[in-house]
Design a protein around this motif. Structure first.
Motif, PDB file in Angstrom:
ATOM      1  N   CYS A  14      63.964  53.146  39.819  1.00  0.00           N
ATOM      2  CA  CYS A  14      64.383  54.414  40.418  1.00  0.00           C
ATOM      3  C   CYS A  14      63.124  55.154  40.845  1.00  0.00           C
ATOM      4  CB  CYS A  14      65.122  55.280  39.399  1.00  0.00           C
ATOM      5  SG  CYS A  14      66.681  54.569  38.890  1.00  0.00           S
ATOM      6  N   ILE A  17      63.427  59.781  37.444  1.00  0.00           N
ATOM      7  CA  ILE A  17      64.429  59.572  36.395  1.00  0.00           C
ATOM      8  C   ILE A  17      65.270  60.834  36.200  1.00  0.00           C
ATOM      9  CG2 ILE A  17      64.747  58.974  33.942  1.00  0.00           C
ATOM     10  CD1 ILE A  17      63.560  56.681  35.773  1.00  0.00           C
ATOM     11  N   CYS A  18      66.577  60.664  36.306  1.00  0.00           N
ATOM     12  CA  CYS A  18      67.490  61.810  36.174  1.00  0.00           C
ATOM     13  C   CYS A  18      67.614  62.215  34.697  1.00  0.00           C
ATOM     14  CB  CYS A  18      68.860  61.453  36.727  1.00  0.00           C
ATOM     15  SG  CYS A  18      68.779  60.893  38.430  1.00  0.00           S
ATOM     16  N   TYR A  20      69.953  62.998  32.765  1.00  0.00           N
ATOM     17  CA  TYR A  20      71.108  62.598  31.952  1.00  0.00           C
ATOM     18  C   TYR A  20      71.182  61.092  31.752  1.00  0.00           C
ATOM     19  CZ  TYR A  20      72.624  61.606  36.662  1.00  0.00           C
ATOM     20  OH  TYR A  20      72.667  61.137  37.942  1.00  0.00           O
ATOM     21  N   CYS A  21      70.275  60.349  32.397  1.00  0.00           N
ATOM     22  CA  CYS A  21      70.509  58.916  32.566  1.00  0.00           C
ATOM     23  C   CYS A  21      69.933  58.062  31.442  1.00  0.00           C
ATOM     24  CB  CYS A  21      69.919  58.460  33.897  1.00  0.00           C
ATOM     25  SG  CYS A  21      70.273  56.737  34.214  1.00  0.00           S
ATOM     26  N   PHE A  23      70.669  54.594  31.681  1.00  0.00           N
ATOM     27  CA  PHE A  23      70.779  53.219  32.204  1.00  0.00           C
ATOM     28  C   PHE A  23      69.419  52.529  32.090  1.00  0.00           C
ATOM     29  CE2 PHE A  23      74.196  54.773  35.369  1.00  0.00           C
ATOM     30  CZ  PHE A  23      75.159  54.646  34.388  1.00  0.00           C
ATOM     31  N   HIS A  25      66.333  51.490  33.441  1.00  0.00           N
ATOM     32  CA  HIS A  25      65.581  51.851  34.631  1.00  0.00           C
ATOM     33  C   HIS A  25      64.117  52.113  34.286  1.00  0.00           C
ATOM     34  CE1 HIS A  25      67.064  56.038  33.359  1.00  0.00           C
ATOM     35  NE2 HIS A  25      65.878  55.835  32.833  1.00  0.00           N
ATOM     36  N   GLY A  59      72.313  49.719  39.845  1.00  0.00           N
ATOM     37  CA  GLY A  59      71.053  50.002  39.175  1.00  0.00           C
ATOM     38  C   GLY A  59      71.176  51.161  38.217  1.00  0.00           C
ATOM     39  N   ARG A 129      67.423  65.611  40.083  1.00  0.00           N
ATOM     40  CA  ARG A 129      67.795  64.837  41.269  1.00  0.00           C
ATOM     41  C   ARG A 129      66.983  65.384  42.436  1.00  0.00           C
ATOM     42  NH1 ARG A 129      71.101  60.448  40.785  1.00  0.00           N
ATOM     43  NH2 ARG A 129      71.802  60.793  42.907  1.00  0.00           N
TER      44      ARG A 129
HETATM   45  S1  SF4 Z   1      69.940  54.973  37.591  1.00  0.00           S
HETATM   46 FE1  SF4 Z   1      70.753  56.583  38.928  1.00  0.00          FE
HETATM   47  S2  SF4 Z   1      71.206  58.215  37.512  1.00  0.00           S
HETATM   48 FE2  SF4 Z   1      69.809  56.843  36.430  1.00  0.00          FE
HETATM   49  S3  SF4 Z   1      67.748  57.654  36.796  1.00  0.00           S
HETATM   50 FE3  SF4 Z   1      68.181  56.157  38.374  1.00  0.00          FE
HETATM   51  S4  SF4 Z   1      68.988  57.367  40.086  1.00  0.00           S
HETATM   52 FE4  SF4 Z   1      69.127  58.633  38.264  1.00  0.00          FE
END
Ligand code: SF4
Length: 361
Positions: A14, A17-18, A20-21, A23, A25, A59, A129
């Motif tokens: 990414c 980094i958001c 709340y995320c 995932f 990454h 992703g 974001r």
């Molecule tokens: S996977 Fe999507 S929500 Fe998570 S940090 Fe990357 S852009 Fe943001």
């Protein structure tokens, strides 16, 4: 279905980094992405499958790859996407441009999922974001200009400090874009995320439920089909890939952070990019017991308005659903509909309560 019909590829990069995320990454670095592509190519070289009816590149943010790397990725996937009916990629507005859109077209991608999350500038900043609603609007226009009309927007709600008015504005903006598919996510603050470290709290359950109800009503009033608990589509634009998950079909997951399920086994890829690149403990394989798999199938399929296919259920597990679960069906008969060899849950909001009765020791 015994064939593995669905392919998911996780791109772990990414741009930023958001908050709340959680995932899998890492922040995009050109050189790391090069190494990842080489590693992915090796994994794909071991696959024998002939082709998948749906392919989903998610992703992370696949569009964070540079144009050459994106082409390389699509080249790696190409032999497996020749028979693909629905080929989706996730993008973010800040990492897409016309050249990349043309590339997606060239490789047969026919569905694009955009992370909108909210149209409110304050909340977008809070989430870290790096795009505005205007950027999303321009991205939608760019995709449409090149014939990519099957567009899905991700919307996140129940955000810290989000008001009902904030949400109403986002829903209004989403409706104005008139995309054929919308996916909803209610915020959960996961451990280790920026929100968690900063001590943010999600909204209370009642407000969250009101928000869900509001979005559902607005979208269905405007002709969207509420076809899964958190997904809405115009007729003909339901996500085939995701319907595969809910139908509990087998699917293959590639790259770190991906999960797959093939012939009663679950494959969980490491979510550590470094381990993946160095081929260390990259995959856990687990046999899924028949009872467990049957329950997971029920749990997933009752999420959609199409429900559980009882013939397929018998074929897969040798279990007669109406016989095996007769007590649970009887107890929940006001919320379940059995018709045309399908069992449908009429009330998705209480699905979790119903499901407890279907758990077998
Ligand atoms: S996977 Fe999507 S929500 Fe998570 S940090 Fe990357 S852009 Fe943001």
């Amino acid at each position: 279905m015994t064939r593995t019909d669905h392919l998911y590829i996780h791109v772990p990069f990414c741009k930023t980094i958001c908050a709340y995320c959680d995932f899998c990454h890492v922040v995009y670095r050109e050189e790391t992405a090069e190494r990842w592509l080489k590693r992915l190519e090796e994994d794909f070289a071991e696959i024998k499958d002939e082709g998948y009816s749906t392919v989903y590149i998610g992703g992370g943010t696949p569009s964070s790859l540079n144009i050459r790397q994106l082409r390389e990725l699509l080249d790696i996937v190409r032999p497996f996407s020749r028979k693909t009916e629905e080929y989706t990629i996730e993008i973010n507005p800040e990492s897409i441009d016309e050249e990349k859109v043309l590339l997606l077209k060239e490789y047969g991608i026919n569905r694009v999922s955009i992370g909108l999350q909210s149209s409110d500038e304050r909340l977008l900043k809070l989430m870290n974001r790096h795009h505005s609603f205007e950027d999303v609007r321009k991205t939608v226009e760019l995709l449409r200009k090149h014939g990519l009309i099957n567009i899905s927007l991700d919307v996140l709600y129940s955000l810290p400090s989000q008001t009902m008015d904030d949400l109403k504005k986002t829903v209004k903006d989403v409706l104005e874009l008139d995309v054929p598919h919308v996916s909803l996510y209610s915020l959960t603050i996961e451990k280790g995320t920026i929100f968690d470290r900063l001590g943010y709290q999600p909204l209370d359950e009642e407000t969250e439920a009101d928000m869900y109800e509001y979005i559902g009503k607005e979208l269905t009033d405007k002709g969207y089909i509420h076809y899964e608990i958190a997904n809405f589509a115009k007729e003909g634009f339901q996500s085939r890939h995701n319907l595969g998950y809910w139908n509990y079909d087998d699917y293959r997951g590639m790259s770190c952070g991906a999960v797959g399920k093939i012939h009663h086994k679950r494959y969980t890829m490491t979510s550590d990019l470094k381990d993946y690149l160095e081929k260390k403990d990259i995959m856990e394989v687990e046999d899924i017991a028949t009872r467990e798999e049957a329950f997971e199938n029920i749990m997933m399929s009752l999420r959609t308005i199409y429900g559980l296919d009882l013939k397929l259920f018998k074929e897969r597990y040798g279990i007669d659903f109406t016989d095996e679960y007769k007590d649970a069906i009887e107890k929940n008969k006001d919320h379940l509909l059995i018709k045309d060899d399908h069992c449908i849950c009429k009330d998705g909001e209480i699905l979790n309560t119903i499901l407890i009765d279907f758990i077998k020791e």
